[in-house]
Scaffold this active site. Structure first.
Site, mmCIF file in Angstrom:
data_model
loop_
_atom_site.group_PDB
_atom_site.id
_atom_site.type_symbol
_atom_site.label_atom_id
_atom_site.label_comp_id
_atom_site.label_asym_id
_atom_site.label_seq_id
_atom_site.Cartn_x
_atom_site.Cartn_y
_atom_site.Cartn_z
ATOM 1 N N CYS A 1 0.848 -1.185 0.000
ATOM 2 C CA CYS A 1 0.000 0.000 0.000
ATOM 3 C C CYS A 1 0.888 1.240 0.000
ATOM 4 O O CYS A 1 1.818 1.351 0.795
ATOM 5 C CB CYS A 1 -0.905 -0.020 1.230
ATOM 6 S SG CYS A 1 -1.932 1.464 1.389
ATOM 7 N N CYS B 1 -5.457 1.210 6.325
ATOM 8 C CA CYS B 1 -5.611 2.671 6.208
ATOM 9 C C CYS B 1 -6.795 3.105 5.347
ATOM 10 O O CYS B 1 -6.976 4.290 5.107
ATOM 11 C CB CYS B 1 -4.325 3.282 5.672
ATOM 12 S SG CYS B 1 -3.998 2.850 3.946
ATOM 13 N N CYS C 1 -8.301 -5.838 -10.008
ATOM 14 C CA CYS C 1 -7.843 -4.803 -10.923
ATOM 15 C C CYS C 1 -7.481 -3.566 -10.093
ATOM 16 O O CYS C 1 -8.356 -2.845 -9.621
ATOM 17 C CB CYS C 1 -8.960 -4.496 -11.920
ATOM 18 S SG CYS C 1 -8.456 -3.410 -13.248
#
Length: 186
Positions: free
Chosen positions: A102, A154, A174
């Site tokens: 992330c 988050c 995706c």
């Protein structure tokens, strides 16, 4: 028979005494009002080795903090669920071995081992590294119904999942390149 006011006084003193005992022994609720919520994620090394399943505080920042930390595109994608244009993201055509984390909190999300060329212009994976690290939610924007995928830690918007992927799952996660940071396997 006791008098109504004495019962009230006794209840008050008992409750007060229990509260003082709780303070004395260090009792506190699991999550204080306004405190960070705990979420469960699975840790992974940069080599993709699965670590422990841990509870961590949900990462919450102000809009200004996210704007300072992220590029304009990463901010728009992760914090406002926008989508980068196809074939423009840094990793849509990346074939190197590694891990996708992330961009907001570095939680491990996907492995190059599950990445495939979907022909869509976005990085696509047939499964996340750990289901605990991503969250699915209903998305009814643009007059269609989809399943949005976000980071558990988050709440960063990552992309969407569809049921037209390859075996063994038949799923296509995706994702937006702008929502992830690629870490090359050493």
């Amino acid at each position: 028979m006791s008098h109504p006011s004495s019962v009230d006084r006794r209840s008050f003193l008992t409750a007060g005494g229990l509260a003082l005992v709780g303070v004395a022994v260090g009792w506190r609720p699991l999550r204080a009002a306004g405190g960070p919520k705990l979420v469960t994620i699975v840790e992974f090394s940069d080599a993709g080795v699965r670590g422990e399943t841990i509870k961590v505080p949900k990462l919450v920042k102000t809009d200004a903090e996210w704007r300072t930390q992220l590029s304009t595109m990463s901010y728009r994608v992760t914090r406002h669920a926008e989508t980068e244009r196809p074939f423009t993201g840094e990793t849509w055509n990346n074939h190197e071995p590694g891990l996708y984390r992330c961009i907001c909190c570095a939680t491990a999300l996907y492995s190059s081992d599950t990445k495939f060329d979907s022909g869509t212009g976005w990085p696509s994976f047939w499964t996340p590294l750990a289901k605990q690290n991503v969250a699915a939610s209903r998305d009814v924007s643009f007059d269609m119904e989809r399943i949005a995928i976000s980071c558990t830690r988050c709440d960063a918007h990552l992309g969407h999942v569809f049921d037209d992927g390859p075996r063994p799952t038949g799923l296509r996660y995706c994702m937006n390149s702008a929502a992830m940071q690629f870490v090359k396997r050493g």
